[in-house]
Design a protein around this motif. Structure first.
Motif, short mmCIF file in Angstrom:
data_model
loop_
_atom_site.label_atom_id
_atom_site.label_comp_id
_atom_site.label_asym_id
_atom_site.label_seq_id
_atom_site.Cartn_x
_atom_site.Cartn_y
_atom_site.Cartn_z
N ASP A 7 0.82 -1.21 0.00
CA ASP A 7 0.00 0.00 0.00
C ASP A 7 0.85 1.27 0.00
OD1 ASP A 7 -2.47 -1.46 0.25
OD2 ASP A 7 -1.93 -1.80 2.34
N ILE A 8 2.01 1.19 0.64
CA ILE A 8 2.92 2.33 0.76
C ILE A 8 4.35 1.84 0.60
CG2 ILE A 8 3.82 4.10 2.36
CD1 ILE A 8 1.09 4.13 3.70
N ALA A 68 5.92 12.30 2.29
CA ALA A 68 5.45 12.01 0.93
C ALA A 68 5.49 13.27 0.06
CB ALA A 68 4.04 11.43 0.97
N ILE A 115 8.13 9.18 0.14
CA ILE A 115 7.21 8.06 0.32
C ILE A 115 6.30 7.98 -0.89
CG2 ILE A 115 5.28 7.16 1.69
CD1 ILE A 115 6.53 8.36 4.16
N GLU A 140 2.72 6.45 -2.31
CA GLU A 140 1.44 5.81 -2.02
C GLU A 140 1.06 4.90 -3.17
OE1 GLU A 140 -2.79 7.27 -0.24
OE2 GLU A 140 -2.15 8.24 -2.13
N LEU A 151 -2.07 6.39 2.44
CA LEU A 151 -1.11 7.31 3.05
C LEU A 151 -1.78 8.17 4.13
CD1 LEU A 151 1.69 8.63 3.12
CD2 LEU A 151 0.91 10.18 1.33
#
Length: 417
Positions: A358-359, A380, A385, A387, A393
């Motif tokens: 997912d991340i 992010a 990061i 997503e 996120l």
């Protein structure tokens, strides 16, 4: 010569003093006999590394096992300190070899699941998987403008000045009460208190020795303290302005907190009060003029997960979670891969998985967000990061956050103070 050509091993008893003096010298500091004795009492030689060149220590690093308050409880933490490489032996990969040996030992011996340090230079430790997890707030208070709001509740307690010997047992009890509810605060054993309260004249400059103000309730219970010094700063007119330097302040109640600040603001012949507190420090909201307190943020405690699964399962989250993190960790490859984090009702499980991620992030970003301060969304936004599932996120960033900003109340070296 490169790092592989030097001998890396633990420090023997007879080698401690030259090792400690070498470390101090890398920071441009001296060490008195008293300071060396205090440092030795706090140091586990079995967890203290040195690099030797022709029998002389030229680099080193220590680990101090502590308990750190994290969201939802406490976790064992490897406090990393006394890290230094002699200027004659830099840029040879020695620091990297020490960091690798240290983290590998932590993982293989199943010791602390997280490591923490206070870097002297912020640009060094990111490459070893550490991220900035707490931010300090360097505050300068204009004492003359510190008028408290008329509805401020100071309680019925009083503030008394104590000698160091009288104050220490009270400080220890207060600190232990406060730290268990304060994310980012480590425990302190006897040896750590000795270093924290060390007051060698050569380290003070022109400042005075420590003063100890203790807040006590009407029944005699000690519920807060402030450790401070008097010093001076140039006033721009060729003279000096009086300064109170607050080294540490802890309070078990909002009334004790307010009463201690009222005491500090009432000290005569003082223009400024300097203190490093939390980003969300309450003091400005107690004042008629919040601008009497000016602050500047500075990174403090840096964390890195040594064992991702144990670390993430060792704290609580503010929202139920079920997501998969794709972690990249080039320096500690055992952490790499996908990890499923499930959390609800104050408990969490984290384990390897083959499910879709997912991340995607690195160990350094996990370290930065671990205490609930640095947000995943901010990381992010900086492109750190990715997503991979819409909405993951925002959910994760909110779940990692705590009620208050985490902060570290110690001094220069994380494990000792």
């Amino acid at each position: 010569m490169t790092a592989s050509q030097f001998r890396l091993r633990c420090v023997a008893e007879q080698e401690f003093v030259p090792w400690a003096r070498m470390i101090a010298d890398t920071y441009g500091m001296d060490r008195s006999e008293e300071e060396l004795a205090d440092q030795r009492a706090a140091t586990d030689l079995a967890r203290t590394l040195a690099v030797f060149d022709e029998g002389e220590p030229v680099a080193g690093a220590s680990v101090y096992s502590r308990m750190l308050t994290v969201p939802g409880g406490v976790l064992p933490v490897a406090g990393v300190a006394s890290v230094g490489v002699a200027p004659t032996h830099r840029r040879r990969g020695i620091l990297t070899s020490m960091m690798r040996a240290q983290l590998t030992d932590l993982y293989e011996q199943r010791r602390e699941p997280i490591a923490a340090l206070r870097p002297s230079e912020a640009g060094i430790y990111g490459r070893y998987g550490y991220g900035p997890a707490t931010v300090g707030n360097r505050m300068r208070c204009d004492r003359r403008a510190m008028r408290f709001r008329p509805d401020t509740d100071f309680g019925e307690g009083i503030v008394r000045l104590k000698h160091a010997v009288q104050a220490r047992p009270l400080l220890e009890r207060i600190y232990d009460r406060v730290r268990t509810a304060s994310v980012g605060w480590p425990d302190r054993q006897m040896a750590h208190w000795a270093v924290r309260l060390a007051d060698c004249p050569h380290r003070r400059g022109t400042a005075t020795s420590f003063r100890f103000a203790v807040h006590q309730e009407r029944d005699g219970r000690a519920t807060g303290y402030a450790i401070y010094r008097h010093s001076s700063a140039p006033d721009g007119l060729g003279g000096g302005a009086g300064v109170v330097e607050v080294a540490e302040l802890a309070a078990c109640s909002r009334q004790a907190y307010a009463a201690l600040w009222r005491f500090l603001a009432g000290i005569d012949l003082v223009t400024w009060i300097d203190y490093e507190g939390a980003v969300d420090e309450s003091l400005p909201y107690l004042l008629v003029d919040p601008r009497a307190v000016q602050g500047a943020p500075v990174d403090r405690l840096w964390l890195r997960p040594v064992d991702v699964d144990k670390a993430l399962a060792g704290r609580s989250y503010s929202l139920p979670l079920d997501l998969v993190l794709d972690v990249r960790d080039d320096f500690c490859p055992w952490n790499g891969g996908r990890h499923r984090l499930q959390a609800e009702a104050g408990s969490a499980i984290c384990e390897p998985t083959t499910a879709p991620a997912d991340i995607r992030l690195t160990a350094a970003e996990l370290g930065a967000a671990f205490l609930g301060g640095t947000t995943l969304t901010a990381l992010a936004a900086a492109g750190l990061i990715e997503e991979l599932r819409r909405g993951a996120l925002s959910l994760a960033s909110t779940a990692f956050r705590g009620e208050r900003e985490p902060w570290y109340p110690g001094g220069w070296a994380f494990p000792l103070y």
